[in-house]
Write a protein that holds these residues in place. Sequence first.
Motif, mmCIF file in Angstrom:
data_model
loop_
_atom_site.group_PDB
_atom_site.id
_atom_site.type_symbol
_atom_site.label_atom_id
_atom_site.label_comp_id
_atom_site.label_asym_id
_atom_site.label_seq_id
_atom_site.Cartn_x
_atom_site.Cartn_y
_atom_site.Cartn_z
ATOM 1 N N SER A 108 0.841 -1.194 0.000
ATOM 2 C CA SER A 108 0.000 0.000 0.000
ATOM 3 C C SER A 108 0.873 1.239 0.000
ATOM 4 C CB SER A 108 -0.928 0.019 1.217
ATOM 5 O OG SER A 108 -0.173 0.057 2.420
ATOM 6 N N ILE A 109 0.339 2.305 -0.475
ATOM 7 C CA ILE A 109 1.039 3.585 -0.513
ATOM 8 C C ILE A 109 0.438 4.490 0.542
ATOM 9 C CG2 ILE A 109 1.580 5.612 -1.910
ATOM 10 C CD1 ILE A 109 1.408 3.827 -4.360
ATOM 11 N N GLU A 110 1.287 5.019 1.403
ATOM 12 C CA GLU A 110 0.791 5.886 2.471
ATOM 13 C C GLU A 110 0.270 7.182 1.882
ATOM 14 O OE1 GLU A 110 2.318 7.887 6.679
ATOM 15 O OE2 GLU A 110 3.667 6.676 5.441
ATOM 16 N N ASP A 111 -0.895 7.564 2.329
ATOM 17 C CA ASP A 111 -1.525 8.785 1.832
ATOM 18 C C ASP A 111 -1.081 9.966 2.687
ATOM 19 O OD1 ASP A 111 -3.047 10.750 0.728
ATOM 20 O OD2 ASP A 111 -4.981 10.006 1.454
ATOM 21 N N ASN A 112 -0.274 10.839 2.099
ATOM 22 C CA ASN A 112 0.200 12.027 2.819
ATOM 23 C C ASN A 112 -0.539 13.287 2.401
ATOM 24 O OD1 ASN A 112 2.272 10.787 4.366
ATOM 25 N ND2 ASN A 112 3.507 10.614 2.514
ATOM 26 N N SER A 113 -1.594 13.126 1.621
ATOM 27 C CA SER A 113 -2.257 14.291 1.053
ATOM 28 C C SER A 113 -2.868 15.199 2.105
ATOM 29 C CB SER A 113 -3.346 13.847 0.066
ATOM 30 O OG SER A 113 -4.304 13.034 0.725
ATOM 31 N N LYS A 114 -3.239 14.622 3.269
ATOM 32 C CA LYS A 114 -3.899 15.438 4.288
ATOM 33 C C LYS A 114 -2.965 15.818 5.418
ATOM 34 C CE LYS A 114 -8.486 13.526 3.380
ATOM 35 N NZ LYS A 114 -9.663 12.832 3.962
ATOM 36 N N LYS A 115 -1.705 15.394 5.317
ATOM 37 C CA LYS A 115 -0.738 15.727 6.350
ATOM 38 C C LYS A 115 -0.206 17.135 6.151
ATOM 39 C CE LYS A 115 0.868 11.107 7.600
ATOM 40 N NZ LYS A 115 2.057 10.237 7.781
ATOM 41 N N GLU A 116 0.060 17.816 7.243
ATOM 42 C CA GLU A 116 0.596 19.167 7.178
ATOM 43 C C GLU A 116 1.845 19.247 8.042
ATOM 44 O OE1 GLU A 116 -2.393 21.884 8.406
ATOM 45 O OE2 GLU A 116 -3.738 21.461 6.725
ATOM 46 N N ASN A 117 2.722 20.164 7.693
ATOM 47 C CA ASN A 117 3.892 20.399 8.527
ATOM 48 C C ASN A 117 3.439 20.954 9.869
ATOM 49 O OD1 ASN A 117 5.700 19.613 6.533
ATOM 50 N ND2 ASN A 117 5.780 21.655 5.651
ATOM 51 N N LYS A 118 4.082 20.473 10.923
ATOM 52 C CA LYS A 118 3.688 20.928 12.249
ATOM 53 C C LYS A 118 3.970 22.414 12.407
ATOM 54 C CE LYS A 118 4.372 20.245 17.188
ATOM 55 N NZ LYS A 118 4.985 19.434 18.254
ATOM 56 N N TYR A 119 3.031 23.109 13.036
ATOM 57 C CA TYR A 119 3.192 24.537 13.295
ATOM 58 C C TYR A 119 3.822 24.716 14.668
ATOM 59 C CZ TYR A 119 2.042 29.323 14.603
ATOM 60 O OH TYR A 119 2.115 30.621 15.043
ATOM 61 N N TYR A 120 4.880 25.514 14.716
ATOM 62 C CA TYR A 120 5.530 25.830 15.979
ATOM 63 C C TYR A 120 5.215 27.270 16.347
ATOM 64 C CZ TYR A 120 8.175 21.494 15.581
ATOM 65 O OH TYR A 120 8.536 20.177 15.484
ATOM 66 N N GLU A 121 4.639 27.435 17.537
ATOM 67 C CA GLU A 121 4.279 28.773 18.005
ATOM 68 C C GLU A 121 5.521 29.634 18.200
ATOM 69 O OE1 GLU A 121 1.552 31.729 19.115
ATOM 70 O OE2 GLU A 121 1.130 29.692 18.397
ATOM 71 N N TYR A 122 6.596 29.002 18.648
ATOM 72 C CA TYR A 122 7.851 29.728 18.889
ATOM 73 C C TYR A 122 8.958 29.006 18.108
ATOM 74 C CZ TYR A 122 4.916 31.333 22.719
ATOM 75 O OH TYR A 122 3.871 31.844 23.454
ATOM 76 N N ASP A 123 9.225 29.495 16.921
ATOM 77 C CA ASP A 123 10.169 28.831 16.026
ATOM 78 C C ASP A 123 11.501 29.569 16.015
ATOM 79 O OD1 ASP A 123 11.504 27.434 14.108
ATOM 80 O OD2 ASP A 123 9.922 27.532 12.597
ATOM 81 N N PHE A 124 12.467 29.039 16.787
ATOM 82 C CA PHE A 124 13.814 29.618 16.849
ATOM 83 C C PHE A 124 14.782 28.816 15.986
ATOM 84 C CE2 PHE A 124 11.973 31.103 20.885
ATOM 85 C CZ PHE A 124 12.304 32.452 20.847
ATOM 86 N N SER A 125 14.264 28.075 15.016
ATOM 87 C CA SER A 125 15.136 27.306 14.132
ATOM 88 C C SER A 125 15.646 28.215 13.018
ATOM 89 C CB SER A 125 14.377 26.121 13.526
ATOM 90 O OG SER A 125 13.439 26.568 12.572
ATOM 91 N N THR A 126 16.448 27.630 12.133
ATOM 92 C CA THR A 126 17.009 28.399 11.012
ATOM 93 C C THR A 126 16.240 28.174 9.721
ATOM 94 O OG1 THR A 126 18.512 26.572 10.489
ATOM 95 C CG2 THR A 126 19.327 28.272 12.006
ATOM 96 N N LYS A 127 15.034 27.608 9.824
ATOM 97 C CA LYS A 127 14.324 27.141 8.637
ATOM 98 C C LYS A 127 13.477 28.203 7.945
ATOM 99 C CE LYS A 127 14.135 22.415 10.438
ATOM 100 N NZ LYS A 127 15.159 21.912 9.518
ATOM 101 N N SER A 128 13.408 29.389 8.476
ATOM 102 C CA SER A 128 12.553 30.405 7.859
ATOM 103 C C SER A 128 13.134 31.797 8.072
ATOM 104 C CB SER A 128 11.131 30.333 8.437
ATOM 105 O OG SER A 128 11.148 30.574 9.838
#
Length: 451
Positions: free
Chosen positions: A86-106
């Motif tokens: 079977s193929i996992e359905d990722n169509s409804k998955k979303e990236n987790k939202y971080y209220e306090y994002d101190f990473s370097t990703k944005s």
Amino acid sequence: MTDKNDKIPLYRQIYHSVRRAIENGNLKKNDRLPSIRELSSSLSLSKTTVISAYDQLCAEGYITNRPKSGYFVAADFENRPKIAESIEDNSKKENKYYEYDFSTKSIDSSVIDLAIWRKEIKNIINRSYLLTSYGDAQGEEALRYALQKYALGIRSVNSKMSNIIVGAGTQAVLYLLCSLIGTDKRVALQKSSFVQSEFVFRSFGYEICYFDSDDLGVTIDSLDALSPDIILVNPNFSGKRGLNMPVTRRLEMIRWAAKHGAYIIEDDFNGELRYSSHPIPCVQYYDSEHTVYIGSFSKVLLPSVRISYMVLPESLMKDFSECKPYINQIASKTEQLALAGYLNSGKMDSHIRRARRVYLEKSRQTLESIKRYFPNAALTFNETAMYVAVKLPKEVNRAEIDNALEENGIRLMTSIKSDSDFGFCFSGIPINKIDEGIRLVSEIIFKQPAC
């Protein structure tokens, strides 16, 4: 085996059914298949349908036709890894939202005017003749011309357009650079300065060593001791305190490289975003013969725009010219041309001025909050990378802290030296969330028992 109401042709249904039986081991090598007459009769299908299915299986090597004997399984899948059913359905998955994002990703959305960028992208898309051909292996000429003016004006890069090479990110241009320099070299860099580069260097068999630093940056004595073929430096964040390398030390390093025939790779990461003081000319400005300048737009413009560039000295341009016919450009042609338009329009200048104002204010807020909530910690401020490193005086239970941070919607920088090191990047988090986020982090850390 077949369903006449299915949209898939009947011969393809037979083909897939037999193929699956062979691949999953229900039919093994040398097993005999039903004859064409037998199968067509049992399925109430024409012989032509069965013949078409068997012919396709024969063509792909799954079965073979032995004259006067029939059809037999030819492929052996006995030791084949199990196929996912079977193929996992990722169509409804979303990236987790971080209220306090101190990473370097944005980056801060208030810095970039996305409407202007969309306009530049749309302008290229509407000129379809630009998109129906492959891009230049060296980078689009329009972009290299714009980069020559931009880099000269804002970072004092001394270059001809012909010496600029465009790539899809800093690692991509490093791979190309190492292929030009050759294998089995010794490269010296500052410890924990650019871990992605170490992966590239190891791929080429380079010996990696770490030079010593004082308050001014790389020490010449350590270069003498290591005798590297390549020196990788970020002059905007060097020395024990992570300060801008002064001109005196830059010139000493250049003289050492010239004397020993070494190359300097100048990783000018976000050099134009220095905001507490005016940016000083890059190392390459003082020496274009032994220095390879590398710049990028991931944080200056948008993280999703994976465009970097390097300026090669003449000694490496001959090697590049020889391998250019065998290189494919992997940076998006659309984004290259859009970036050229953005640079030529003068919008980048106003964008950088706005970014400097925003990040100056955010850096002050971050430092103020960290000093308040981590009074006994040692701090390192990297201005151009837009983060503050915090080192606690004692080791802590990092696993429990990381779990608690995740549960509270807090994300910190991932590159750490030890369990007592924490990194707060302020590039993406809104300024009104900085103090609250740092306060929550301190509460989570200090309520955990020390190791």
